[in-house]
Design a protein around this motif. Structure first.
Motif, mmCIF file in Angstrom:
data_model
loop_
_atom_site.group_PDB
_atom_site.id
_atom_site.type_symbol
_atom_site.label_atom_id
_atom_site.label_comp_id
_atom_site.label_asym_id
_atom_site.label_seq_id
_atom_site.Cartn_x
_atom_site.Cartn_y
_atom_site.Cartn_z
ATOM 1 N N LYS A 44 0.837 -1.203 0.000
ATOM 2 C CA LYS A 44 0.000 0.000 0.000
ATOM 3 C C LYS A 44 0.874 1.256 0.000
ATOM 4 C CE LYS A 44 -4.209 -1.785 2.189
ATOM 5 N NZ LYS A 44 -5.085 -1.738 3.399
ATOM 6 N N ALA A 45 1.989 1.207 0.738
ATOM 7 C CA ALA A 45 2.910 2.346 0.755
ATOM 8 C C ALA A 45 3.520 2.557 -0.628
ATOM 9 C CB ALA A 45 4.005 2.115 1.795
ATOM 10 N N ALA A 46 3.876 1.456 -1.292
ATOM 11 C CA ALA A 46 4.418 1.557 -2.654
ATOM 12 C C ALA A 46 3.370 2.130 -3.602
ATOM 13 C CB ALA A 46 4.872 0.182 -3.133
ATOM 14 N N LEU A 47 2.126 1.691 -3.434
ATOM 15 C CA LEU A 47 1.039 2.183 -4.283
ATOM 16 C C LEU A 47 0.843 3.686 -4.116
ATOM 17 C CD1 LEU A 47 -1.342 1.572 -6.196
ATOM 18 C CD2 LEU A 47 -2.726 1.063 -4.163
ATOM 19 N N ALA A 48 0.987 4.177 -2.886
ATOM 20 C CA ALA A 48 0.818 5.607 -2.625
ATOM 21 C C ALA A 48 1.902 6.435 -3.306
ATOM 22 C CB ALA A 48 0.824 5.860 -1.115
ATOM 23 N N ALA A 60 2.037 1.319 -10.282
ATOM 24 C CA ALA A 60 0.797 1.120 -9.528
ATOM 25 C C ALA A 60 0.255 -0.286 -9.766
ATOM 26 C CB ALA A 60 -0.239 2.164 -9.935
ATOM 27 N N ALA A 61 0.319 -0.736 -11.018
ATOM 28 C CA ALA A 61 -0.179 -2.073 -11.351
ATOM 29 C C ALA A 61 0.581 -3.151 -10.587
ATOM 30 C CB ALA A 61 -0.071 -2.314 -12.857
ATOM 31 N N MET A 62 1.904 -2.998 -10.470
ATOM 32 C CA MET A 62 2.700 -4.006 -9.761
ATOM 33 C C MET A 62 2.342 -4.062 -8.279
ATOM 34 S SD MET A 62 6.508 -4.068 -11.474
ATOM 35 C CE MET A 62 6.833 -2.308 -11.448
ATOM 36 N N ALA A 63 2.124 -2.901 -7.669
ATOM 37 C CA ALA A 63 1.739 -2.891 -6.254
ATOM 38 C C ALA A 63 0.344 -3.490 -6.071
ATOM 39 C CB ALA A 63 1.777 -1.460 -5.714
ATOM 40 N N LEU A 64 -0.569 -3.141 -6.964
ATOM 41 C CA LEU A 64 -1.947 -3.614 -6.853
ATOM 42 C C LEU A 64 -2.055 -5.127 -7.032
ATOM 43 C CD1 LEU A 64 -3.675 -0.738 -8.816
ATOM 44 C CD2 LEU A 64 -4.257 -1.411 -6.473
ATOM 45 N N ALA A 87 -5.593 -2.907 -11.300
ATOM 46 C CA ALA A 87 -4.275 -3.223 -11.860
ATOM 47 C C ALA A 87 -4.378 -3.461 -13.362
ATOM 48 C CB ALA A 87 -3.691 -4.452 -11.162
ATOM 49 N N ALA A 88 -5.417 -4.188 -13.780
ATOM 50 C CA ALA A 88 -5.610 -4.458 -15.208
ATOM 51 C C ALA A 88 -5.861 -3.166 -15.978
ATOM 52 C CB ALA A 88 -6.777 -5.423 -15.401
ATOM 53 N N ALA A 89 -6.607 -2.245 -15.371
ATOM 54 C CA ALA A 89 -6.870 -0.958 -16.028
ATOM 55 C C ALA A 89 -5.576 -0.170 -16.211
ATOM 56 C CB ALA A 89 -7.873 -0.154 -15.203
ATOM 57 N N PHE A 90 -4.718 -0.179 -15.193
ATOM 58 C CA PHE A 90 -3.439 0.530 -15.290
ATOM 59 C C PHE A 90 -2.538 -0.097 -16.353
ATOM 60 C CE2 PHE A 90 -3.961 2.293 -10.826
ATOM 61 C CZ PHE A 90 -3.996 3.618 -11.243
ATOM 62 N N VAL A 91 -2.513 -1.430 -16.395
ATOM 63 C CA VAL A 91 -1.589 -2.088 -17.318
ATOM 64 C C VAL A 91 -2.038 -1.910 -18.765
ATOM 65 C CG1 VAL A 91 -2.517 -4.447 -17.564
ATOM 66 C CG2 VAL A 91 -0.053 -4.096 -17.366
ATOM 67 N N ARG A 92 -3.327 -1.700 -18.975
ATOM 68 C CA ARG A 92 -3.792 -1.410 -20.335
ATOM 69 C C ARG A 92 -3.270 -0.063 -20.810
ATOM 70 N NH1 ARG A 92 -8.450 -4.490 -18.892
ATOM 71 N NH2 ARG A 92 -9.463 -2.715 -17.891
ATOM 72 N N VAL A 93 -3.028 0.839 -19.850
ATOM 73 C CA VAL A 93 -2.484 2.156 -20.194
ATOM 74 C C VAL A 93 -0.989 2.066 -20.469
ATOM 75 C CG1 VAL A 93 -2.062 4.506 -19.363
ATOM 76 C CG2 VAL A 93 -4.246 3.377 -18.873
ATOM 77 N N THR A 101 0.498 -10.131 -18.021
ATOM 78 C CA THR A 101 0.396 -11.589 -17.909
ATOM 79 C C THR A 101 0.157 -12.005 -16.464
ATOM 80 O OG1 THR A 101 1.822 -11.970 -19.822
ATOM 81 C CG2 THR A 101 1.671 -13.736 -18.203
ATOM 82 N N TYR A 102 0.941 -11.440 -15.565
ATOM 83 C CA TYR A 102 0.832 -11.751 -14.140
ATOM 84 C C TYR A 102 -0.538 -11.349 -13.599
ATOM 85 C CZ TYR A 102 2.311 -11.765 -9.190
ATOM 86 O OH TYR A 102 2.432 -11.993 -7.846
ATOM 87 N N ILE A 103 -0.998 -10.162 -14.007
ATOM 88 C CA ILE A 103 -2.280 -9.654 -13.515
ATOM 89 C C ILE A 103 -3.435 -10.524 -13.998
ATOM 90 C CG2 ILE A 103 -3.930 -7.743 -13.711
ATOM 91 C CD1 ILE A 103 -1.442 -5.870 -13.807
#
Length: 299
Positions: A44-48, A60-64, A87-93, A101-103
């Motif tokens: 969560k800290a990484a996401l922030a 953000a995708a990796m943290a999520l 996470a999927a929404a971020f990785v599409r960007v 793949t991981y998500i």
């Protein structure tokens, strides 16, 4: 120690990128030690921090996805789902196929354990599509195994055998002793040995293109055998779209080789489709299957 040093230096220098990775390192270490609450706080800290550094969507995708994976592992599906979907929404960007793949694998894993098989099959098909686009088919084992287990869950033994067999052919993959035998044991109890052996041989010899086509058909069929329209016509007795394609060519009198050439699949794959068609229609010959198709208005 490395993470602590990196975090202290990053905080002192105002270096957000280093702080992000320090929290990710701490999170991974906490997970390894079984401290999932601490790991969650670190991610969560990484996401922030992610929005403040370069390539924010990717980070953000990796943290999520790490947050979603922990929650899924704890059976907290309602908490995991929004993290993974975001996470999927971020990785599409950001367009990172390896993170995608991981998500998508985690999303498929989540939905499979929730019993939402259509969503699971769709996500896992997306996972394999990302691998194909990245040219990294060597990571396909996990997704194929997940799909094969999904096929077992919904009583699709023939598809499960093909997928398990295809997974064993992924190059450079380590298989722990007994993993294949354990995974396929339930299938061997319900599938006659000659059919199992034939389907396994077909799966072993499938090209990557054929594997992707099989997974796509499985996902399109929503993995539940429900009737649905195919080109405006009713699906018959749980036949997949690909099996209907084969059946239409059978009606026209094509040989297995000709069907394979028309559909860009191997002759062995056609043979497997024909056997599945006969079983689903409860007939004992190609002629009987073709007659059934004509009488029931499938064509």
């Amino acid at each position: 120690a490395y993470g602590r040093e990196l975090l202290e230096r990053s905080n002192a220098e105002g270096y957000g990128y280093g702080a992000y990775w320090a929290h990710l390192v701490f999170g991974n270490a906490a997970r390894s030690n079984g401290d999932l609450a601490q790991a969650t706080n670190c991610y969560k800290a990484a996401l922030a921090i992610a929005p403040t550094i370069r390539d924010p969507e990717n980070h953000a995708a990796m943290a999520l996805v790490n947050l979603g994976e922990i929650a899924t592992g704890q059976g907290e599906y309602a908490r995991a789902e929004p993290w993974l979907i975001e996470a999927a929404a971020f990785v599409r960007v950001c367009g990172n196929p390896w993170v995608a793949t991981y998500i998508y694998h985690q999303i498929g894993h989540l939905y499979r354990h929730q019993g939402e098989y259509a969503k699971a099959a769709s996500a896992l098909a997306e996972c394999l599509d990302c691998l194909a686009k990245a040219g990294d088919t060597g990571q396909a084992k996990i997704a194929l195994m997940e799909l094969a287990h999904l096929a077992v869950d919904i009583a699709r033994p023939a598809t499960a055998i093909l997928l398990f067999a295809a997974a064993t052919q992924v190059p450079g993959v380590f298989w722990p002793a007994g993993e294949v035998e354990e995974a396929t044991a339930p299938l061997r109890k319900i599938v006659p040995e000659p059919q199992f052996t034939n389907d396994w041989a077909v799966g072993e010899h499938m090209s990557w293109k054929e594997v992707i086509a099989l997974v796509g058909t499985f996902a399109d069929d929503q993995g539940v055998g429900a009737s649905r329209d195919v080109d405006g016509q009713p699906q018959a007795r749980g036949l997949s779209p690909r099996e209907i394609d084969v059946l239409k060519l059978l009606v026209d009198g094509h040989s297995n080789r000709a069907i394979g050439e028309t559909l860009s699949i191997s002759e062995r794959t056609v043979e497997a489709h024909v056997q599945h068609i006969l079983a689903k229609l409860d007939v004992d010959s190609r002629t009987a299957a073709a007659t059934w198709a004509v009488r029931n208005g499938l064509l």
